[in-house]
Motif scaffolding. Sequence first.
Motif, PDB file in Angstrom:
ATOM      1  N   LYS A  25       0.832  -1.199   0.000  1.00  0.00           N
ATOM      2  CA  LYS A  25       0.000   0.000   0.000  1.00  0.00           C
ATOM      3  C   LYS A  25       0.868   1.250   0.000  1.00  0.00           C
ATOM      4  O   LYS A  25       1.891   1.312   0.644  1.00  0.00           O
ATOM      5  N   SER A  26       0.411   2.249  -0.690  1.00  0.00           N
ATOM      6  CA  SER A  26       1.070   3.548  -0.683  1.00  0.00           C
ATOM      7  C   SER A  26       0.436   4.387   0.416  1.00  0.00           C
ATOM      8  O   SER A  26      -0.724   4.190   0.783  1.00  0.00           O
ATOM      9  N   ILE A  27       1.194   5.341   0.950  1.00  0.00           N
ATOM     10  CA  ILE A  27       0.603   6.204   1.971  1.00  0.00           C
ATOM     11  C   ILE A  27      -0.422   7.143   1.360  1.00  0.00           C
ATOM     12  O   ILE A  27      -1.194   7.778   2.066  1.00  0.00           O
ATOM     13  N   PHE A  28      -0.448   7.238   0.039  1.00  0.00           N
ATOM     14  CA  PHE A  28      -1.386   8.127  -0.613  1.00  0.00           C
ATOM     15  C   PHE A  28      -2.707   7.438  -0.926  1.00  0.00           C
ATOM     16  O   PHE A  28      -3.590   8.037  -1.502  1.00  0.00           O
ATOM     17  N   GLY A  85      -5.848  13.534   9.644  1.00  0.00           N
ATOM     18  CA  GLY A  85      -5.895  12.622   8.500  1.00  0.00           C
ATOM     19  C   GLY A  85      -6.765  13.160   7.378  1.00  0.00           C
ATOM     20  O   GLY A  85      -6.403  13.080   6.204  1.00  0.00           O
ATOM     21  N   ILE A  86      -7.904  13.719   7.735  1.00  0.00           N
ATOM     22  CA  ILE A  86      -8.808  14.291   6.728  1.00  0.00           C
ATOM     23  C   ILE A  86      -8.157  15.497   6.059  1.00  0.00           C
ATOM     24  O   ILE A  86      -8.225  15.650   4.831  1.00  0.00           O
ATOM     25  N   MET A  87      -7.498  16.344   6.859  1.00  0.00           N
ATOM     26  CA  MET A  87      -6.816  17.509   6.278  1.00  0.00           C
ATOM     27  C   MET A  87      -5.674  17.061   5.359  1.00  0.00           C
ATOM     28  O   MET A  87      -5.439  17.664   4.312  1.00  0.00           O
ATOM     29  N   PHE A  88      -4.983  15.990   5.736  1.00  0.00           N
ATOM     30  CA  PHE A  88      -3.907  15.461   4.905  1.00  0.00           C
ATOM     31  C   PHE A  88      -4.459  14.924   3.580  1.00  0.00           C
ATOM     32  O   PHE A  88      -3.880  15.153   2.519  1.00  0.00           O
ATOM     33  N   GLU A  89      -5.602  14.231   3.645  1.00  0.00           N
ATOM     34  CA  GLU A  89      -6.235  13.743   2.418  1.00  0.00           C
ATOM     35  C   GLU A  89      -6.597  14.905   1.498  1.00  0.00           C
ATOM     36  O   GLU A  89      -6.401  14.836   0.285  1.00  0.00           O
ATOM     37  N   GLN A  90      -7.153  15.975   2.065  1.00  0.00           N
ATOM     38  CA  GLN A  90      -7.514  17.138   1.263  1.00  0.00           C
ATOM     39  C   GLN A  90      -6.277  17.785   0.650  1.00  0.00           C
ATOM     40  O   GLN A  90      -6.306  18.211  -0.509  1.00  0.00           O
ATOM     41  N   LEU A  91      -5.190  17.856   1.411  1.00  0.00           N
ATOM     42  CA  LEU A  91      -3.945  18.418   0.894  1.00  0.00           C
ATOM     43  C   LEU A  91      -3.408  17.579  -0.260  1.00  0.00           C
ATOM     44  O   LEU A  91      -2.989  18.127  -1.286  1.00  0.00           O
ATOM     45  N   ILE A  92      -3.443  16.274  -0.131  1.00  0.00           N
ATOM     46  CA  ILE A  92      -2.970  15.388  -1.202  1.00  0.00           C
ATOM     47  C   ILE A  92      -3.819  15.572  -2.457  1.00  0.00           C
ATOM     48  O   ILE A  92      -3.286  15.624  -3.574  1.00  0.00           O
ATOM     49  N   GLU A  93      -5.124  15.696  -2.290  1.00  0.00           N
ATOM     50  CA  GLU A  93      -6.001  15.916  -3.445  1.00  0.00           C
ATOM     51  C   GLU A  93      -5.682  17.244  -4.122  1.00  0.00           C
ATOM     52  O   GLU A  93      -5.668  17.336  -5.354  1.00  0.00           O
ATOM     53  N   LYS A  94      -5.409  18.283  -3.336  1.00  0.00           N
ATOM     54  CA  LYS A  94      -5.062  19.583  -3.915  1.00  0.00           C
ATOM     55  C   LYS A  94      -3.728  19.509  -4.655  1.00  0.00           C
ATOM     56  O   LYS A  94      -3.575  20.097  -5.728  1.00  0.00           O
TER      57      LYS A  94
END
Length: 106
Positions: A25-28, A85-94
Amino acid sequence: MLQSRALVIALILLLGTTLPEVQSKSIFEKDRRDLLAIPEVIASYFYEAVNKVSPKVGQFLLDTVQSPSVVAARNLFIKEATKVGIMFEQLIEKIKNLWYTRVLGY
């Protein structure tokens, strides 16, 4: 000595073929919330090891972990870690969106 080296090499080769990178699994990926389970697993292994050596100390650890102050701190940590975690997901999407639109020009 030579047999142990051969055994180690055989074990490495066996593990290398049974755990292909395709299944890693990737962290992304979206399933990275499994990272919150890691402290639980570590605590469980620690408790099992201590409980085997001294059940009295194991019971003390169990009582300590179930105390209201520890439960409240644990719940706060889980809540804040979920927010991060949710903020990190949003940052990755951006970042992905920026990469695709600005750099690659899609």
